[in-house]
Design a protein around this motif. Structure first.
Motif: not given
Length: 775
Positions: A648-657, A685-696
């Motif tokens: 499982k990935g952590n709160g950083n969406y750029k780790t490759g997980r 899902t991982c959300v980072e709204k400032g980076d245009w990354v939103f929930d389903a």
């Protein structure tokens, strides 16, 4: 006879020549970083570097004399000995520095070692300097004893003429001595351009005599936000700036080391500190304060005000007096247009210039192009050129501009196709304020992202989509360091080292000579120089590296463990801390059930940090999976198998997980390989709204026995995200009446239209998804 045997054994130690009664001799190693283009070991006698060796340079050449002095300093750091410097061009038992090498590349050099001495030759003094760096890095750190240098002929030159790093002193200020140390670190990595980011919303750091309030007021903020714009502040005034005399000192210090300092005066955005000093330059007239938080302020220079244009000219005039560099960086990035849209002066300027919006650019974007063009013409009239971030493409590129492509490579590709020079600095590979490990919980607070050293090393700066002629416009490569979350110089060093080592090989070494495993084998020798110079650096490269591969055939998660130096690895699978008595890793681990892998490398000089990974099996784990809609290429990583690898990935969406879907939904089919009873499906899902990354926006499950005819068994819809919704991990689970299925289709709907409250309103959002858990 016993004494003879003892002496013979002492002399035979690999890589060492010993006298047993005197100090030990060690051997130089030419497998350095960056790797030279050609290293040919010759058959001649080796050269012994010991007391009495002289350093010779051409008489009357001050730069070469300075090169000789640098070399003497480096040799003392390596051996503890002082070496005499003399003018001259020939001599036995000497290191001879000379000009005269024939090469089209001014930074080329030849380093030749023979039994009677060492010769370093270049077409220019800079070339000789890089030969000196290679000699320096070839040497072990002995302190006592002599060094044996095998006979060799090295012929070398850099791949790119612009080999840069960036240093933001606007968010946090660093002393003159710290900037000089940054420059010293650059020399060790063969870098030749320092991009010095001097102005920001949070602080103006450069003395401008015509506008004294820029430093009297603009260099000081009343306090600084705690964390990532938490709304809480530390209550501590913060400031600092460089006088013009200090700047001249730093520029000269860099020039002595063949490094050009390129200043950045970021305009027309990132100017709130300047507006705090001179509020009449803003659209509203203020009052403004030096910004206490991070991010991008809407308060920018008023493009409709003639005083703004005069301010730009005046500031750039003094900048040119301080910095002799051909290039002046004018920023041009992240300039919000909200004030311009309602500013009467700006709208009047738009009308007077006849600017109009079209399908490509708004009239406000074209107004920004007007400002950048004004700055460029002014600099061109004084014999200088501009560099800007890739946003300067918006509204039309200034005629002679060089572009720094930071938002990926697209801007650089577009600029190269327009026959503009480009410096590649994509955030996905070369932003060193990004985390360098997935274990962010044990790192200092950072801006986010994930750029490990292997990703840096794997970057190829010349996109294959360009023709060979267009590729010639890629003139350089640069890594950037933004310091919002990097308040100390020790932290600065920790973020860039050893990633600079990987960067230096991208910048210097031809791509066909690069090999990551070979690079890692050479890295420990360079790190010994970090230790000798007292540099702080991240030690992740010495950790255990774990590779996880789902194996649908065996139904296992296959784990491969490695270290940079083949140190023994001990591990446990129950989460307990491994020790030297724990099982020794001897081959691929094949995991079939829940557990926690914990591994450590055992070394004589200290163990590595512990690597730990929790593994969770469900009915979908390690099963065959296919994507029915595309995975976003930028964030594809290992593809859809990531969704069923038990990790499982952590709160950083750029780790490759996490993997991403953009402009389409996540739609995957999992083959359970036999008819299986299931009653729930969950995704994260991982959300980072400032980076245009939103929930389903929706989630549904369909089942099938034949893989062709599917029946929907559960679905949910989710509302548009609000500005107040938190970033982080969202869990979604659908539970339904138990049903048997061999195939399970899992669909998660992406955000097709970012809401009105967001800066990216109307655009599609990214959907990042991780583990699909079926039970």
């Amino acid at each position: 006879m016993k004494q003879f045997l003892k002496l013979t054994g002492c002399l035979a130690i690999a890589g060492l020549v010993a006298s047993c009664k005197s100090s030990v001799q060690q051997e130089a190693n030419y497998q350095i970083i960056p790797l030279p283009q050609e290293v040919v070991e010759t058959q001649g006698d080796p050269f012994v570097l010991k007391s009495g060796v002289k350093i010779l340079y051409p008489e009357g050449n001050e730069k070469m004399q300075r090169n000789a002095e640098f070399l003497a300093d480096y040799l003392k750091a390596s051996t503890g000995k002082d070496f005499a410097i003399e003018a001259g061009t020939e001599g036995e038992n000497a290191i001879v520095l000379s000009l005269g090498l024939e090469s089209e590349n001014p930074e080329a050099y030849q380093l030749k070692v023979e039994g009677n001495g060492i010769a370093i030759t270049g077409p220019t003094e800079a070339g000789v300097f890089y030969g000196i760096q290679s000699l320096r890095k070839s040497l072990p750190i002995v302190i006592e004893g002599d060094i044996v240098l095998p006979a060799v002929d090295i012929k070398d030159y850099p791949r790119f003429s612009y080999r840069g790093v960036h240093f933001d002193v606007g968010r946090h200020f660093f002393t003159v001595d710290e900037v000089k140390t940054y420059i010293d670190m650059m020399t060790l990595h063969n870098m030749n351009r320092l991009h010095w980011h001097l102005t920001e919303d949070q602080g103006w750091r450069l003395e401008i005599k015509k506008y004294p309030k820029l430093t009297e007021i603009g260099s000081k903020r009343s306090e600084t936000v705690i964390g990532r714009n938490s709304g809480k502040y530390d209550g501590k005034p913060y400031g600092g700036f460089y006088t013009q005399e200090q700047v001249k000192d730093i520029v000269a210090y860099a020039a002595d080391r063949y490094i050009t300092v390129i200043p950045e005066i970021d305009l027309p955005g990132h100017m709130q500190a300047a507006l705090a000093a001179y509020p009449e330059l803003g659209c509203t007239g203020g009052p403004y304060e030096v910004w206490r938080q991070w991010g991008v302020s809407d308060n920018v220079l008023c493009a409709g005000n003639d005083k703004t244009l005069q301010f730009i000219d005046d500031v750039l005039t003094e900048v040119m007096e301080l910095f002799p560099s051909e290039y002046i960086h004018v920023g041009g990035d992240e300039c919000p247009k909200t004030q311009w849209e309602k500013c009467p002066k700006c709208q009047a300027r738009i009308k007077a210039l006849g600017l109009h919006s079209d399908g490509n650019h708004t009239k406000e974007e074209r107004l920004q192009s007007f400002v950048i063009n004004h700055a460029e013409k002014f600099l061109n009239d004084h014999g200088r050129q501009i560099i800007g971030w890739d946003e300067i493409l918006e509204g039309g590129l200034a005629p002679n501009a060089t572009v720094m492509s930071w938002r990926g490579e697209a801007g650089g590709i577009e600029a190269a196709k327009q026959k503009h020079d480009v410096i590649m600095t994509p955030n996905t590979y070369l932003y060193f304020d990004y985390y360098q490990t997935k274990d962010v919980e044990n790192e200092p607070l950072g801006i986010g992202g994930y750029v490990p050293i292997e990703k840096v090393y794997g970057y190829e700066p010349t996109p294959s989509s360009l023709t060979p002629e267009e590729q010639k416009h890629i003139i350089g490569v640069q890594a950037n360091l933004w310091t919002e979350y990097i308040p100390t110089f020790s932290h600065v060093q920790y973020m860039v080292l050893p990633r600079w080592a990987a960067l230096s090989e991208v910048q210097w070494t031809m791509s066909n000579k690069k090999n990551y495993a070979d690079f890692l084998s050479r890295l420990p020798r360079l790190i010994k120089w970090y230790d000798a110079e007292g540099y702080n650096y991240a030690k992740f490269v010495f950790d255990v590296s774990a590779e996880f591969t789902p194996n649908p055939t065996d139904g296992t998660l296959d784990i491969t463990l490695t270290t940079i130096d083949n140190a023994p690895i001990h591990y446990t699978l129950d989460g307990t801390e491994p020790t030297a008595t724990s099982p020794l890793y001897e081959g691929t681990l094949k995991i079939k059930e829940n557990g926690t892998l914990t591994a450590i490398a055992i070394r004589r000089n200290g163990n590595s940090r512990t690597v730990s990974e929790k593994i969770n099996f469900s009915k979908s784990s390690m099963k065959p999976i296919v994507a029915n809609q595309p995975v976003n290429k930028q964030y594809e990583y290992k593809g859809v198998t990531t969704l069923v690898d038990g990790l499982k990935g952590n709160g950083n969406y750029k780790t490759g997980r996490w993997i991403a879907f953009y402009k389409n939904d996540m739609d995957v089919t999992i083959d359970l390989q036999q008819s299986t009873e299931i009653s729930s499906v969950a995704i994260s899902t991982c959300v980072e709204k400032g980076d245009w990354v939103f929930d389903a926006r929706g989630f549904s499950v369909e089942v099938s026995e034949d893989g062709a005819n599917f029946t929907k068994v559960a679905s949910e819809e989710y509302p548009v995200m609000k500005e107040t919704d938190k970033n982080g991990i969202y869990e979604h689970k659908l539970t339904f009446t138990p049903v048997k299925a061999k195939y399970v289709k899992v669909i998660a709907l992406s955000e097709k239209q970012i809401p009105e409250w967001h800066g990216g309103k109307g655009n599609p959002g990214f959907l990042f998804v991780d583990e699909i858990t079926i039970d």
